[in-house]
Motif scaffolding. Structure first.
Motif, mmCIF file in Angstrom:
data_model
loop_
_atom_site.group_PDB
_atom_site.id
_atom_site.type_symbol
_atom_site.label_atom_id
_atom_site.label_comp_id
_atom_site.label_asym_id
_atom_site.label_seq_id
_atom_site.Cartn_x
_atom_site.Cartn_y
_atom_site.Cartn_z
ATOM 1 N N GLY A 75 4.702 47.205 22.767
ATOM 2 C CA GLY A 75 5.957 47.820 22.337
ATOM 3 C C GLY A 75 6.926 48.109 23.470
ATOM 4 N N GLY A 76 6.791 47.391 24.585
ATOM 5 C CA GLY A 76 7.721 47.605 25.692
ATOM 6 C C GLY A 76 7.301 46.841 26.936
ATOM 7 N N VAL A 77 7.854 47.252 28.071
ATOM 8 C CA VAL A 77 7.630 46.579 29.347
ATOM 9 C C VAL A 77 6.344 47.102 29.996
ATOM 10 C CG1 VAL A 77 8.561 46.221 31.670
ATOM 11 C CG2 VAL A 77 10.079 46.128 29.686
ATOM 12 N N THR A 78 5.496 46.155 30.398
ATOM 13 C CA THR A 78 4.246 46.469 31.078
ATOM 14 C C THR A 78 4.231 45.779 32.440
ATOM 15 O OG1 THR A 78 3.057 44.556 30.203
ATOM 16 C CG2 THR A 78 3.050 46.567 28.840
ATOM 17 N N ASP A 79 3.161 45.996 33.191
ATOM 18 C CA ASP A 79 3.016 45.322 34.486
ATOM 19 C C ASP A 79 3.088 43.808 34.341
ATOM 20 O OD1 ASP A 79 2.729 47.559 36.207
ATOM 21 O OD2 ASP A 79 0.615 47.751 35.671
ATOM 22 N N LEU A 80 2.588 43.288 33.241
ATOM 23 C CA LEU A 80 2.623 41.849 32.994
ATOM 24 C C LEU A 80 4.061 41.337 32.939
ATOM 25 C CD1 LEU A 80 0.626 39.553 32.550
ATOM 26 C CD2 LEU A 80 0.676 40.061 30.112
#
Length: 97
Positions: A75-80
């Motif tokens: 549901g959003g921005v991650t490290d990936l």
């Protein structure tokens, strides 16, 4: 996977000011020399995305590309997404050189 805070995303945005966004998604617009060059960029990014098993949204309008990265399952921005954005940026930098 954990959604990153704006503070965690800010270093990428500071290093790569062409990228915009926040905790929901990151976006980058790039204009290639022509349609064929834009397709070549898409193909390079597609190979990276397949290797990472993480795929950006890509919008192509003649020579203008819009990349949007987020981890839909989180549901959003991650490290990936930060890593994918960095790799996309490397492709775009090489294309601009």
């Amino acid at each position: 996977m954990r959604i990153l805070s704006q503070e965690e995303i800010s270093p990428l945005l500071a290093d790569h000011p062409e990228w915009t966004g926040g905790a929901e998604h990151l976006t980058r617009v790039f204009t290639a020399g022509d349609f064929a060059a834009a397709i070549a960029v898409v193909n390079k990014v597609a190979a990276i995305a397949e290797d990472m098993n993480h795929h950006p949204d890509i919008d192509l309008r003649w020579a203008t590309l819009r990349f949007r990265v987020s981890t839909h399952s989180a549901g959003g921005v991650t490290d990936l997404d930060l890593e994918l954005a960095r790799r996309i940026e490397a492709v775009l930098a090489a294309e601009s050189a």
